[in-house]
Design an enzyme around this catalytic site. Structure first.
Site, PDB file in Angstrom:
ATOM      1  N   LYS A  90       0.874  -1.185   0.000  1.00  0.00           N
ATOM      2  CA  LYS A  90       0.000   0.000   0.000  1.00  0.00           C
ATOM      3  C   LYS A  90       0.902   1.223   0.000  1.00  0.00           C
ATOM      4  CE  LYS A  90      -4.455   1.109   0.461  1.00  0.00           C
ATOM      5  NZ  LYS A  90      -5.642   0.410  -0.049  1.00  0.00           N
ATOM      6  N   GLY A 190     -25.333   2.706   2.442  1.00  0.00           N
ATOM      7  CA  GLY A 190     -24.535   3.329   1.395  1.00  0.00           C
ATOM      8  C   GLY A 190     -24.983   2.865   0.030  1.00  0.00           C
ATOM      9  N   GLY A 192     -23.887   3.951  -2.936  1.00  0.00           N
ATOM     10  CA  GLY A 192     -22.931   4.503  -3.905  1.00  0.00           C
ATOM     11  C   GLY A 192     -22.682   3.507  -5.024  1.00  0.00           C
ATOM     12  N   VAL A 194     -20.922   0.650  -5.295  1.00  0.00           N
ATOM     13  CA  VAL A 194     -21.138  -0.763  -5.005  1.00  0.00           C
ATOM     14  C   VAL A 194     -22.549  -0.993  -4.460  1.00  0.00           C
ATOM     15  CG1 VAL A 194     -20.338  -2.767  -3.706  1.00  0.00           C
ATOM     16  CG2 VAL A 194     -18.679  -1.093  -4.510  1.00  0.00           C
ATOM     17  N   TYR A 196     -25.383   0.598  -4.815  1.00  0.00           N
ATOM     18  CA  TYR A 196     -26.461   0.661  -5.806  1.00  0.00           C
ATOM     19  C   TYR A 196     -26.446  -0.592  -6.697  1.00  0.00           C
ATOM     20  CZ  TYR A 196     -29.321   2.102  -9.754  1.00  0.00           C
ATOM     21  OH  TYR A 196     -30.279   2.137 -10.738  1.00  0.00           O
TER      22      TYR A 196
END
Ligand code: NAD
Length: 357
Positions: A90, A190, A192, A194, A196
């Site tokens: 990362k 949520g 958003g 993913v 939706y």
């Protein structure tokens, strides 16, 4: 080591609780562009450490380092369980990733690309919080160790990973439920990218939906398109459902929310859902089945990882996402056999994968 105007120093902080035998951690600073970044590579036994590059303001350097270490370790576990020939890494760019634009941002991304290149392929960058496809495309100008590229710069599969993340979550829900989803009551936190897409898949499978989001427009879409019941954000935990699907932010399974959950299962896309490791025990104590987040939400990293590994056959990538269901079943079986939580089982199975090779 000096790369153009850049100073790259190796960090060694085994004293930190999140250090966990990281293979390599570097601090890259570039005077000309103002780049101040950390790249953490946790484990490369299965392949190069793939993980997002986030561009975020941190209160201090140690907070940025802790975030990079924690997230890079998480990617080792996630990539191993996703069946990818990739390890965990990362990176964080310290700064205002939300607002920096134009030439200033492009120069910074070129410098970041040079920092990634300095590791010679040990780390592979992808987009993450406050970085985007365009940033990855700029980095690609100076290093091949980057994915999540714009269409014009990639050769095989690629693009928005959210639909495949939602598909993987659906496969995980099917395993948790163990039968038809028709009539299943699901609360989605949520709506958003993913959330939706997941609502759409669940609706198609005959589930009934409850949704919450900070943005009215997002919930309205779910109500209009899928007949979802809209719930105020604070009430989603106590919605009268069978399954809770967190698809917004992390740490939502905590001392406040677990006691009020009415769902008997938690399966969602959000990263780091458990506020602390002990919350896996708190869920188990309430008899709530928990699908470890990094197993259920691996569809996105499978997509991006396959892009990096040069996959051209989209059907094969989709098939790999579908295997999330089998992986979750293995985790649940192992947890039952060992009498441990599903979160502990996933970690143990992942460690066996990335330590065995
Ligand atoms: P997104 O930003 O498109 O959607 C998140 C939605 O959550 C937004 O609509 C936002 O308004 C809403 N939200 C924020 N706080 C909320 C709250 N308190 N209550 C209700 N809604 C709230 O993000 P996304 O890409 O859909 O990702 C959702 C989650 O899944 C994130 O945790 C992300 O890290 C994780 N995830 C995403 C992918 C992917 O492929 N996009 C892959 C793996 C994991």
């Amino acid at each position: 080591m000096l790369v153009r105007s850049m100073l790259i120093t190796e960090i060694s902080r085994p004293d930190l609780p999140d250090w966990d035998r990281h293979e390599k951690v570097i601090h890259a600073r570039d005077h000309d562009t103002g780049l101040d970044a950390i790249i953490a590579v946790h484990n490369t036994r299965l392949g190069p450490g793939l993980g997002g590059c986030r561009f975020h303001r941190y209160p201090d350097f140690d907070a940025a380092l802790t975030d990079a270490l924690r997230l890079s370790r998480g990617m080792t576990y996630k990539n191993a369980m996703a069946g990818l020939a990739l390890g965990g890494g990362k990176s964080v760019i310290i700064g205002n990733g939300r607002d920096m634009r134009g030439a200033e941002r492009e120069k910074l991304m070129l410098a970041m690309g040079a920092a990634v290149q300095s590791l010679g392929g040990k780390y592979v960058a992808a987009e993450d919080m406050h970085t985007n496809e365009h940033d990855m495309g700029v980095m690609r100008g100076v290093t091949p160790y980057v994915c999540g590229l714009p269409a014009a710069q990639r050769k095989g599969v690629g693009g928005n990973p959210s639909p495949l993340t939602a598909r993987g979550v659906l496969r995980a829900i099917e395993v948790a439920v163990g039968g038809s989803l028709s009539g299943l009551k699901v609360a989605v936190q949520g709506a958003g990218s993913v959330g939706y897409a997941l609502c759409g898949l669940l609706h198609k499978a005959g589930a009934q939906l409850w949704v919450s989001d900070m943005h009215d427009e997002a919930t309205r879409r779910c109500r209009d398109d899928f007949g979802a019941v809209v719930v105020p954000t604070g009430d989603i935990y106590s919605a009268p459902v069978d399954l809770f699907a967190p698809c917004a932010m992390g740490a939502i399974l905590n001392d406040q929310t677990i006691p009020v959950l009415r769902a008997r299962m938690v399966v969602g896309a959000a990263n780091n859902q458990l506020a602390q490791a002990r919350h896996a025990d708190a869920l188990a104590a309430r008899g709530i089945l928990y699908a470890p987040d990094y197993i259920a939400n691996a569809g996105g990293v499978i997509f991006v990882g396959c892009e990096y590994l040069g996959a051209v056959d989209e059907a094969a990538v989709v098939a790999q996402v579908d295997r999330i269901g089998e992986t979750l079943r293995e985790v649940f079986d192992f947890a039952a056999e060992k009498q441990i939580t599903s979160a502990a089982a996933a970690d143990e199975l992942a460690r066996a994968r990335f330590s065995a090779k």
